[in-house]
Design a protein around this motif. Sequence first.
Motif, PDB file in Angstrom:
ATOM      1  N   UNK A 157       0.631  -0.806  -0.145  1.00  0.00           N
ATOM      2  CA  UNK A 157       0.053  -0.105  -0.068  1.00  0.00           C
ATOM      3  C   UNK A 157       0.790   1.262   0.651  1.00  0.00           C
ATOM      4  N   UNK A 158       1.992   1.202   0.173  1.00  0.00           N
ATOM      5  CA  UNK A 158       3.302   2.564   0.600  1.00  0.00           C
ATOM      6  C   UNK A 158       3.183   2.804  -0.774  1.00  0.00           C
ATOM      7  N   UNK A 159       3.560   4.146  -1.145  1.00  0.00           N
ATOM      8  CA  UNK A 159       4.417   4.788  -2.498  1.00  0.00           C
ATOM      9  C   UNK A 159       5.925   3.594  -2.397  1.00  0.00           C
ATOM     10  N   UNK A 160       6.571   3.413  -3.562  1.00  0.00           N
ATOM     11  CA  UNK A 160       6.887   2.575  -3.927  1.00  0.00           C
ATOM     12  C   UNK A 160       8.403   3.194  -3.124  1.00  0.00           C
ATOM     13  N   UNK A 161       8.683   4.825  -2.836  1.00  0.00           N
ATOM     14  CA  UNK A 161       9.795   5.453  -2.513  1.00  0.00           C
ATOM     15  C   UNK A 161       9.842   5.078  -0.706  1.00  0.00           C
ATOM     16  N   UNK A 162       8.948   4.318  -0.429  1.00  0.00           N
ATOM     17  CA  UNK A 162       8.649   5.193   1.078  1.00  0.00           C
ATOM     18  C   UNK A 162       8.978   2.886   1.686  1.00  0.00           C
ATOM     19  N   UNK A 163       8.973   2.725   0.792  1.00  0.00           N
ATOM     20  CA  UNK A 163       8.880   0.774   1.071  1.00  0.00           C
ATOM     21  C   UNK A 163      10.094   0.236   1.322  1.00  0.00           C
ATOM     22  N   UNK A 164      11.027   1.239   1.248  1.00  0.00           N
ATOM     23  CA  UNK A 164      12.357   0.734   1.435  1.00  0.00           C
ATOM     24  C   UNK A 164      13.205   0.756   3.144  1.00  0.00           C
ATOM     25  N   UNK A 165      12.471   2.178   3.547  1.00  0.00           N
ATOM     26  CA  UNK A 165      12.646   2.226   5.041  1.00  0.00           C
ATOM     27  C   UNK A 165      11.249   1.258   5.900  1.00  0.00           C
ATOM     28  N   UNK A 166      10.601   0.962   5.309  1.00  0.00           N
ATOM     29  CA  UNK A 166       9.096   0.876   5.778  1.00  0.00           C
ATOM     30  C   UNK A 166       9.768  -1.571   6.284  1.00  0.00           C
ATOM     31  N   UNK A 167      10.177  -1.766   5.199  1.00  0.00           N
ATOM     32  CA  UNK A 167      10.980  -2.921   5.070  1.00  0.00           C
ATOM     33  C   UNK A 167      11.465  -3.118   6.650  1.00  0.00           C
ATOM     34  N   UNK A 168      12.487  -2.238   6.557  1.00  0.00           N
ATOM     35  CA  UNK A 168      13.492  -2.538   7.271  1.00  0.00           C
ATOM     36  C   UNK A 168      12.920  -2.051   9.072  1.00  0.00           C
ATOM     37  N   UNK A 169      11.981  -1.369   8.870  1.00  0.00           N
ATOM     38  CA  UNK A 169      10.837  -1.656  10.015  1.00  0.00           C
ATOM     39  C   UNK A 169      10.483  -2.073  10.704  1.00  0.00           C
ATOM     40  N   UNK A 170       9.564  -2.965   9.648  1.00  0.00           N
ATOM     41  CA  UNK A 170       9.179  -4.394   9.642  1.00  0.00           C
ATOM     42  C   UNK A 170      10.155  -5.466  10.089  1.00  0.00           C
ATOM     43  N   UNK A 171      11.563  -5.419   9.468  1.00  0.00           N
ATOM     44  CA  UNK A 171      12.265  -6.814  10.598  1.00  0.00           C
ATOM     45  C   UNK A 171      13.055  -6.473  11.391  1.00  0.00           C
ATOM     46  N   UNK A 172      13.060  -5.374  11.739  1.00  0.00           N
ATOM     47  CA  UNK A 172      14.028  -4.915  13.091  1.00  0.00           C
ATOM     48  C   UNK A 172      12.229  -5.554  14.436  1.00  0.00           C
ATOM     49  N   UNK A 173      11.650  -4.430  13.946  1.00  0.00           N
ATOM     50  CA  UNK A 173      10.610  -5.318  15.122  1.00  0.00           C
ATOM     51  C   UNK A 173       9.862  -6.321  14.912  1.00  0.00           C
ATOM     52  N   UNK A 174      10.393  -7.499  14.005  1.00  0.00           N
ATOM     53  CA  UNK A 174       9.379  -8.377  13.858  1.00  0.00           C
ATOM     54  C   UNK A 174      10.694  -9.063  15.105  1.00  0.00           C
TER      55      UNK A 174
END
Length: 243
Positions: A157-174
Motif C-alpha cells: 500500500x505504500x508508495x515505492x519510495x517509502x517501501x525501503x525504510x518500511x521493510x527495515x522497520x518491519x524486519x527489526x520489529x519482527x
Amino acid sequence: MIITDATFQLKTRFALPEDEVHLWQIDLATVAPGEQRWEQILSADERARAARFHFSQDRQYFTATRAFLRRILASYVDSDPTELVFRYSNKDKPSLDPGHSGNHVEFNVSHSGAIALLAFARGRALGVDVEQLQENFDHGAIARRFFSEQEQHQLAELAPSERYHAFFRCWTRKEAYIKAQGSGLSLPLHQFDVSLRPGDVDALLSTRPDNDEASHWSLRDVRVGDGYVAALCVRGHGWCLKF
C-alpha cells in the motif's frame, strides 16, 4: 546512554528500577581501539569466539560489545565483570547464570555496522534489534518470503519510495519480538503481524494462534542515528525507556 569513548568506565553502581528499561548505544568504531583492554574482561570462550573472526574489525567489534555488556551488567548486579557467567537457551539467547538470578536482570544485545545496542530490564523479558540500512538486495523478494500476509499488504500500500525504510522497520520489529520471546526462528514469522508505520509505539498488531499474546508486549522503534533502524520489544506495559 551513548558510549563514544574508548576510555569509558562505570565508576558507580547503576540502579535498574522495575519500571524502567535501559538502552545503551555503543559507537563501536570509536571504542574498538581499546581491544586489548576489553579482551581482558572476556571469558576464555568469548576470547576463543573473538579469535575465530577472519577480519580484525569484526573481532574488535565483538570484543568491545561483549566487554561493555559485562561492564554494564556487573554494575547492575554489583559484581566484578570478569566473574559474570552466562548461560544460553537452546535457541542461543543469553542470560545470567542462576548464581546471579536473585537480581532478576534481563538483557539483550544487537549489533549491525558500527552500532551495538544493549537493552536491560529487571524481571521483564526483552529483545532489541538494530539493522544498518542496505540497498544491495531484493527487499521485495525477502518480504514475500518472510513477512506475513498482513505485513506484505501494508508494504504494497505504500508508495515505492517509502517501501525501503518500511521493510527495515518491519524486519527489526519482527526480530525484536522473536528475540524477546527467546524462540529464535522456531517461531514462524507468519504467525504474528507488526505495524510498518513509522514511530508506532504499539507495533505488535496480532499473534496467532493466541491473539491475547500480543497484548502482553510493548513493541516500539528506537532512534539510533542516520543509516540505521532499530526496535525494542519488552514484556508488559507501564515502563519507561531510559536511553
